[in-house]
Design a protein around this motif. Sequence first.
Motif, PDB file in Angstrom:
ATOM      1  N   SER A   1       0.840  -1.191   0.000  1.00 22.39           N
ATOM      2  CA  SER A   1       0.000   0.000   0.000  1.00 22.39           C
ATOM      3  C   SER A   1       0.874   1.241   0.000  1.00 22.39           C
ATOM      4  N   VAL A   2       0.479   2.238  -0.796  1.00 21.59           N
ATOM      5  CA  VAL A   2       1.221   3.501  -0.802  1.00 21.59           C
ATOM      6  C   VAL A   2       1.099   4.200   0.548  1.00 21.59           C
ATOM      7  N   ARG A   3       0.042   3.852   1.307  1.00 19.35           N
ATOM      8  CA  ARG A   3      -0.115   4.435   2.640  1.00 19.35           C
ATOM      9  C   ARG A   3       1.017   4.000   3.565  1.00 19.35           C
ATOM     10  N   LEU A   4       1.531   2.768   3.341  1.00 21.99           N
ATOM     11  CA  LEU A   4       2.567   2.229   4.215  1.00 21.99           C
ATOM     12  C   LEU A   4       3.957   2.240   3.584  1.00 21.99           C
ATOM     13  N   ASN A   5       4.002   2.217   2.273  1.00 22.08           N
ATOM     14  CA  ASN A   5       5.263   2.012   1.563  1.00 22.08           C
ATOM     15  C   ASN A   5       5.658   3.277   0.808  1.00 22.08           C
ATOM     16  N   LYS A   6       6.607   4.022   1.370  1.00 28.32           N
ATOM     17  CA  LYS A   6       7.045   5.267   0.742  1.00 28.32           C
ATOM     18  C   LYS A   6       7.751   5.004  -0.584  1.00 28.32           C
ATOM     19  N   GLU A   7       8.466   3.882  -0.665  1.00 30.96           N
ATOM     20  CA  GLU A   7       9.143   3.534  -1.916  1.00 30.96           C
ATOM     21  C   GLU A   7       8.131   3.290  -3.028  1.00 30.96           C
ATOM     22  N   LEU A   8       7.046   2.612  -2.695  1.00 31.41           N
ATOM     23  CA  LEU A   8       6.007   2.367  -3.690  1.00 31.41           C
ATOM     24  C   LEU A   8       5.346   3.679  -4.106  1.00 31.41           C
ATOM     25  N   ASP A   9       5.090   4.546  -3.155  1.00 30.28           N
ATOM     26  CA  ASP A   9       4.514   5.860  -3.456  1.00 30.28           C
ATOM     27  C   ASP A   9       5.413   6.621  -4.426  1.00 30.28           C
ATOM     28  N   SER A  10       6.714   6.584  -4.181  1.00 37.06           N
ATOM     29  CA  SER A  10       7.678   7.253  -5.067  1.00 37.06           C
ATOM     30  C   SER A  10       7.691   6.600  -6.442  1.00 37.06           C
ATOM     31  N   ALA A  11       7.622   5.272  -6.467  1.00 37.18           N
ATOM     32  CA  ALA A  11       7.631   4.546  -7.746  1.00 37.18           C
ATOM     33  C   ALA A  11       6.397   4.879  -8.575  1.00 37.18           C
ATOM     34  N   MET A  12       5.275   5.044  -7.917  1.00 35.32           N
ATOM     35  CA  MET A  12       4.043   5.406  -8.630  1.00 35.32           C
ATOM     36  C   MET A  12       4.163   6.800  -9.230  1.00 35.32           C
ATOM     37  N   ARG A  13       4.766   7.705  -8.488  1.00 35.77           N
ATOM     38  CA  ARG A  13       4.958   9.065  -8.993  1.00 35.77           C
ATOM     39  C   ARG A  13       5.916   9.069 -10.194  1.00 35.77           C
ATOM     40  N   THR A  14       6.967   8.275 -10.090  1.00 31.86           N
ATOM     41  CA  THR A  14       7.925   8.167 -11.202  1.00 31.86           C
ATOM     42  C   THR A  14       7.237   7.637 -12.449  1.00 31.86           C
ATOM     43  N   MET A  15       6.402   6.616 -12.283  1.00 28.61           N
ATOM     44  CA  MET A  15       5.653   6.040 -13.402  1.00 28.61           C
ATOM     45  C   MET A  15       4.790   7.100 -14.079  1.00 28.61           C
ATOM     46  N   MET A  16       4.091   7.898 -13.292  1.00 28.27           N
ATOM     47  CA  MET A  16       3.222   8.927 -13.845  1.00 28.27           C
ATOM     48  C   MET A  16       4.032   9.985 -14.598  1.00 28.27           C
ATOM     49  N   THR A  17       5.159  10.367 -14.033  1.00 27.94           N
ATOM     50  CA  THR A  17       6.017  11.370 -14.681  1.00 27.94           C
ATOM     51  C   THR A  17       6.541  10.857 -16.012  1.00 27.94           C
ATOM     52  N   LEU A  18       6.997   9.605 -16.025  1.00 26.93           N
ATOM     53  CA  LEU A  18       7.496   9.001 -17.269  1.00 26.93           C
ATOM     54  C   LEU A  18       6.398   8.946 -18.325  1.00 26.93           C
ATOM     55  N   SER A  19       5.199   8.580 -17.905  1.00 25.34           N
ATOM     56  CA  SER A  19       4.109   8.412 -18.868  1.00 25.34           C
ATOM     57  C   SER A  19       3.763   9.723 -19.565  1.00 25.34           C
ATOM     58  N   LYS A  20       3.984  10.840 -18.878  1.00 21.08           N
ATOM     59  CA  LYS A  20       3.659  12.147 -19.450  1.00 21.08           C
ATOM     60  C   LYS A  20       4.763  12.667 -20.362  1.00 21.08           C
ATOM     61  N   SER A  21       5.918  12.019 -20.305  1.00 23.80           N
ATOM     62  CA  SER A  21       7.058  12.490 -21.106  1.00 23.80           C
ATOM     63  C   SER A  21       7.247  11.679 -22.374  1.00 23.80           C
ATOM     64  N   GLN A  22       6.352  10.684 -22.599  1.00 23.08           N
ATOM     65  CA  GLN A  22       6.527   9.773 -23.734  1.00 23.08           C
ATOM     66  C   GLN A  22       5.237   9.650 -24.548  1.00 23.08           C
ATOM     67  N   PRO A  23       5.372   9.355 -25.825  1.00 23.17           N
ATOM     68  CA  PRO A  23       4.185   9.132 -26.665  1.00 23.17           C
ATOM     69  C   PRO A  23       3.678   7.696 -26.512  1.00 23.17           C
ATOM     70  N   LEU A  24       2.851   7.468 -25.543  1.00 21.72           N
ATOM     71  CA  LEU A  24       2.327   6.131 -25.279  1.00 21.72           C
ATOM     72  C   LEU A  24       1.048   5.875 -26.065  1.00 21.72           C
ATOM     73  N   SER A  25       0.746   4.597 -26.286  1.00 17.45           N
ATOM     74  CA  SER A  25      -0.529   4.232 -26.901  1.00 17.45           C
ATOM     75  C   SER A  25      -1.646   4.441 -25.879  1.00 17.45           C
ATOM     76  N   GLU A  26      -2.889   4.471 -26.364  1.00 18.51           N
ATOM     77  CA  GLU A  26      -4.035   4.635 -25.458  1.00 18.51           C
ATOM     78  C   GLU A  26      -4.112   3.470 -24.479  1.00 18.51           C
ATOM     79  N   ARG A  27      -3.768   2.282 -24.956  1.00 20.88           N
ATOM     80  CA  ARG A  27      -3.780   1.110 -24.079  1.00 20.88           C
ATOM     81  C   ARG A  27      -2.767   1.282 -22.945  1.00 20.88           C
TER      82      ARG A  27
END
Length: 470
Positions: free
Chosen positions: A86-112
């Motif tokens: 859970s991101v509530r308990l796991n700061k590393e996971l919370d950070s990883a989720m934020r990194t994923m979102m940042t990467l997704s906005k910087s790349q031309p991804l498919s809709e899927r």
Amino acid sequence: MACVKSFISHLFVVQAWQDAGLGLSTASNEACKLFDAVLTQYATWANDEGLGGIEGCLSKLKAADPNFTMGHVIANGLELIGTGSSVRLNKELDSAMRTMMTLSKSQPLSEREKLHVSAPMGKGTGAACDLWEQILQSHPTDLLALKFSQDTYFYLGYHIQMRDSVARVFPFWTPDVPLSSYVKGYYSFGLMETNLFDRAEKLALEALAIDQTDAWSVHTIAHINEMKAEVKKGLAFMKETEANWKNSDILACHNYWHWALYFIEKGEYEAALTIYDNHIAPQCLSSGSMLDIVDNCSMLYRLRLEGIKLGDRWDNVLKITKKHTKDHILLFNDVHILMSSLGAKDHKTTNELLTTLQELAKAPCEDHELSLAPSLGLPLCQAFMEFEKGNCDKAVDLLYPIRYQLIQLGGSNAQRDVFNQLLIHAALNCKSKAKQNLAKCLLRERDVMRPNSPMTERLMRKAAAVHSMA
């Protein structure tokens, strides 16, 4: 997606994913192969040492292409769904989720791919499932979306949705599609959980005819035999197939748990404890996975209800569960952890679990699990506590009104049966004649669903004895 037994050179590369209609936004063939390796092991419920195991492949995947968004998606999704984090308990996971979102906005991804990025933000709820279903409508062979949605539906107790999600895509999983036999297994499990036993067994056997090491399809048949109380058939099946599934490390412990349930059903408690001591307890100690923890607690509690002396086994389990006392990620997990503290008579840990859950449940939040705590989680936990104190009338008062809502806590029908057993045992031991009579009603109901059940027959004899003494 390659067969789990294949070497890494046979796994899908960039072009192969595109040819399958499931293109991945990376130029790295190595990253694509490792993505396939992780997905394949997750889909087949087995770490493959030849591939490096799931954790090893995830580490190599990150190194192969640190900016591969779908690599982050599968890693974060597995952490959220596969391990119950859970991101509530796991700061590393919370950070990883934020990194994923940042990467997704910087790349031309498919809709899927964009939908895949958004789904984990639903943190394992119906909202996440809606996004995976959206993917499956246009990409019915997207195994990651299918498997994530299956597991989430299971945790939410959405058994019909779990079944129908596979039904909608099943025609597209033709024999030429890699891992299609495992999708038969997923479908069979959904059919089984909605009591369509004959159809479920047929599909599971078809899957096993294609791959006899399919531990999930073995697991489905184990469920069917348990739900129908076909003990002799169940014991024979587990013994005959053990060599095929015992090395499926993610699921083997759970299959042994099912095997032991047949012995408890028969009243052969030493045989059940032998399986527990040889397979279930050691696996929990080595893996620490929540599925193995739940199996340990559930097995011991069922034996406790049967009046079996368990020695220091509860103390050994508590050493593993104690660190999860304040997690409160899934209420289903909470009540099993509570079983261990009650069994070990650790009053401090019991109180800590209940008080921290009560505090979290007070605060307004969007957490699906915590929203169920006041109406379901806490009354269920309290029922266990009252039963252990000998306050059986109070336990029945707490548990009986919510019995049909407990499916919302997730788990399988077989797993939640421990709650039914608790209710029956509590009613049998009540001082109130009305509640003693309720026990007989519950047993008649159980007899219809599980004809020729040795456990039901034992409890009916006990109920008759209680009535004769009243």
